[in-house]
Motif scaffolding. Structure first.
Motif, PDB file in Angstrom:
ATOM      1  N   MET A 190       0.959  -1.149   0.077  1.00  0.00           N
ATOM      2  CA  MET A 190       0.068  -0.024  -0.052  1.00  0.00           C
ATOM      3  C   MET A 190       0.787   1.152  -0.123  1.00  0.00           C
ATOM      4  O   MET A 190       1.586   1.357   0.898  1.00  0.00           O
ATOM      5  N   PRO A 191       0.850   2.070  -0.975  1.00  0.00           N
ATOM      6  CA  PRO A 191       1.705   3.307  -1.041  1.00  0.00           C
ATOM      7  C   PRO A 191       1.385   4.379  -0.091  1.00  0.00           C
ATOM      8  O   PRO A 191       2.502   4.866   0.584  1.00  0.00           O
ATOM      9  N   ALA A 228      -1.599  13.168   9.007  1.00  0.00           N
ATOM     10  CA  ALA A 228      -1.977  11.588   9.242  1.00  0.00           C
ATOM     11  C   ALA A 228      -1.729  10.664   8.245  1.00  0.00           C
ATOM     12  O   ALA A 228      -1.878   9.653   8.546  1.00  0.00           O
ATOM     13  N   ILE A 229      -1.286  11.245   6.812  1.00  0.00           N
ATOM     14  CA  ILE A 229      -1.114  10.325   5.990  1.00  0.00           C
ATOM     15  C   ILE A 229       0.326  10.327   5.613  1.00  0.00           C
ATOM     16  O   ILE A 229       0.704  11.280   5.475  1.00  0.00           O
ATOM     17  N   ALA A 230       0.937   8.995   5.542  1.00  0.00           N
ATOM     18  CA  ALA A 230       2.260   8.799   5.056  1.00  0.00           C
ATOM     19  C   ALA A 230       2.432   7.784   4.233  1.00  0.00           C
ATOM     20  O   ALA A 230       1.603   6.588   4.048  1.00  0.00           O
ATOM     21  N   PRO A 231       3.236   7.863   3.217  1.00  0.00           N
ATOM     22  CA  PRO A 231       3.809   6.429   2.615  1.00  0.00           C
ATOM     23  C   PRO A 231       3.992   5.346   3.470  1.00  0.00           C
ATOM     24  O   PRO A 231       4.465   5.692   4.485  1.00  0.00           O
ATOM     25  N   ASP A 232       3.676   3.979   3.043  1.00  0.00           N
ATOM     26  CA  ASP A 232       3.898   3.081   3.945  1.00  0.00           C
ATOM     27  C   ASP A 232       5.362   2.797   4.329  1.00  0.00           C
ATOM     28  O   ASP A 232       5.688   2.081   5.216  1.00  0.00           O
ATOM     29  N   THR A 233       6.304   3.166   3.394  1.00  0.00           N
ATOM     30  CA  THR A 233       7.531   2.909   3.742  1.00  0.00           C
ATOM     31  C   THR A 233       8.112   3.938   4.876  1.00  0.00           C
ATOM     32  O   THR A 233       9.248   3.734   5.234  1.00  0.00           O
TER      33      THR A 233
END
Length: 560
Positions: free
Chosen positions: A1-2, A60-65
């Motif tokens: 999930m990106p 609250a949103i971030a790349p899964d990495t």
């Protein structure tokens, strides 16, 4: 999930409209939006464009990495919202692209609106109104500082959530916006005063009162509400002197919603970690001297009915030591065997992995306790504990404690000159229009938004769609000619306010307070809040006079 939505989600829906592929749900037009604990990114549909990251007001949103160890559970939580399907099926079969809800269109003359309160509902309402040319908004707040529970209610270790104030600062910079801080409606100005200078008034005053637990002993020294303690450690001037006794090894919290979890986490946190937040100095000093080793969060019902949200439970268990005793572990296993709801099962699975409360504590910890109905607070001169009965039985249990807090919800309070529903503790309304319950007709020029409109439900961002609905009704009434024209010029309002409240603070005064608090914070601390109104007024008085050009523009605005 990106990309992944994490604990800080405020649910204002900005990310939904920024997303070009409709991969964030529930959207504001979907039935589950108002009650959802957070929003979720579809792992199949996300195209890694990052538009949602820029739109999110609380980070609250971030790349899964880039997720921290504590944030990793949100990968599965986001994915679990969506049904299993082939990887080439980009949208759930029943999904529809969320429409961009158009801003209300003002079709006639300039519109002037007063907003009472300055928290999220008020600021979102101002934002919706100011999308229109010629609209003026005056925001009235009884405190010298704005933003309501974002400033005084969000826990100090949740700084990312407080980041929504950056959005509110941008709204307040609009040339049609004006602050009247340290001005209390009902004391300095009346509802009639506001209507004399505005077409309409939106009350966004929240639900400031606590629901009170009616048992013997509540009110003794050593008892308080969780909301009062939140205001105490956040530096609210009305609660800076709250007597919070942390000399006993145990605190009991009755009620297990998110506020209870916040308070328990702060009371058991490492003071050195809190020292890097905007926690008040008096609270930090008290926590450094604290002897509390356990905070018990007691709930009347069982684990499957826990009132806290899944994101907050994850946040708690990844930052604090949380335990259950053997009886409550049995209750969790029982509920897991019978519950099918996905969200409830996720909570129960986390609870099932908590440590054993009978083991010796190695640091201050939190214990979740279930099926305990409070009967009375023990003590004579002050609280010494709580007597419970096991819910549904006559079995009695006692917990010693030096501090007893209740966290069982909020209530709105009546607003002078408006009708009030004592049972629901809200102002009677139809989609934001205030309704006279006697006649069933709208009260001309009166509107509500936020908790005083719908009750204490939802999150910070839920107020965005709530405010939009109210503003739509107001603009429709204005366009239909149902709102009376103000009888006084804009310039007369400022004169009236200054005559009634010489210590009123404008935007420049707030900016001076804000800058002074940030400067007081020093290295590694976002700010050090003023906790007395006198200090706030002194800081506001240091605001430089606006340039001549700006003063002339303000005068033209007043007489326009």
């Amino acid at each position: 999930m990106p990309h992944v939505i994490t604990q800080s989600c405020c649910s204002d829906g900005s990310c939904v409209y920024a997303c070009p592929v409709n991969c964030i749900h529930p959207s504001p037009d979907e039935p589950g939006f108002a009650t959802s604990e957070m929003l979720y990114i579809d792992p199949v549909a996300c195209v890694d464009c990052g538009a949602c990251v820029s739109a999110c007001p609380v980070g609250a949103i971030a790349p899964d990495t880039r997720l921290t160890v504590e944030q990793q559970p949100f990968v599965d939580i986001n994915a679990s919202y969506y049904p299993d399907r082939p990887t080439d099926k980009k949208l759930p079969p029943t999904s529809k692209l969320a429409p961009v809800i158009p801003a209300p269109q003002v079709h006639r003359g300039p519109l002037t609106v007063a907003i009472v309160g300055s928290g999220p509902a008020a600021m979102y309402a101002a934002d919706e109104l100011l999308t229109q040319h010629g609209v003026r908004v005056n925001v009235f707040e009884k405190l010298p500082t704005p933003y309501g529970l974002v400033r005084a209610g969000v826990a100090p270790d949740h700084q990312s959530t407080k980041g929504v104030t950056q959005l509110f600062d941008r709204i307040a910079q609009h040339r049609g916006f004006r602050f009247y801080l340290n001005v209390e409606i009902g004391k300095h100005l009346s509802h009639a005063d506001l209507l004399a200078h505005h077409h309409a008034v939106i009350y966004a005053s929240g639900a400031p009162n606590d629901r009170r637990l009616d048992i013997d002993g509540m009110g003794l020294p050593g008892t308080a509400t969780a909301t009062e303690v939140v205001a105490w450690y956040n530096g609210h001037p009305e609660f800076a002197d709250l007597p919070v006794d942390l000399a006993h090894e145990r605190v009991v919290l009755i009620g297990n919603g998110n506020v209870a979890l916040d308070v328990a986490r702060v009371l058991t946190a490492d003071p050195d970690e809190l020292a890097g937040t905007d926690i008040s100095d008096h609270a930090l000093k008290a926590l450094r001297a604290s002897r509390v080793q356990e905070v018990v969060i007691a709930a009347r019902r069982g684990p499957a009915h826990s009132a806290f949200t899944l994101p907050e439970l994850i946040g708690l268990t990844t930052t604090a030591e949380v335990v259950l005793d053997a009886h409550d572990h049995d209750l969790v296993r029982r509920d897991l065997a019978s519950v099918s709801d996905t969200l409830t099962r996720q909570k129960l699975e986390i609870l099932s992995k908590l440590g054993d409360g009978s083991s010796p504590a190695t640091r201050p910890r939190i214990r979740l306790a279930y099926q305990l109905t409070p009967r009375r607070v023990l003590g004579g001169q002050r609280a010494t504990g709580v007597e419970f009965c096991v819910t549904g039985t006559d079995e009695v249990r006692q917990l010693d404690a030096g501090l007893v807090l209740t966290s069982i919800g909020y209530r709105g309070k009546p607003i002078r000159d408006l009708p009030f529903d004592d049972v629901a503790a809200v102002v009677p309304n139809d989609k934001g229009r205030v309704i006279d319950p006697g006649s069933g007709r709208p009260v001309a020029g009166a509107y509500v938004a936020g908790w005083i409109k719908r009750g204490p439900t939802g999150f910070i961002g839920t107020n965005k769609s709530c405010a939009l609905q109210t503003v739509q009704q107001l603009v429709d009434d204005f366009n239909a000619g149902l709102l009376a024209e103000p009888i006084s010029r804009p310039s007369a309002l400022d004169k009236l306010v200054r005559a009634r409240q010489p210590d009123a603070i404008d935007a420049a005064g707030w900016q001076a307070i804000d800058a002074a608090e940030v400067a007081r914070g020093g290295d590694g601390r976002p700010r050090n809040k003023f906790t007395s109104i006198a200090d706030m007024l002194a800081a506001a008085a240091s605001a430089p006079a606006p340039p001549l050009r700006q003063r002339l523009a303000n005068r033209l605005r007043e007489f326009a």
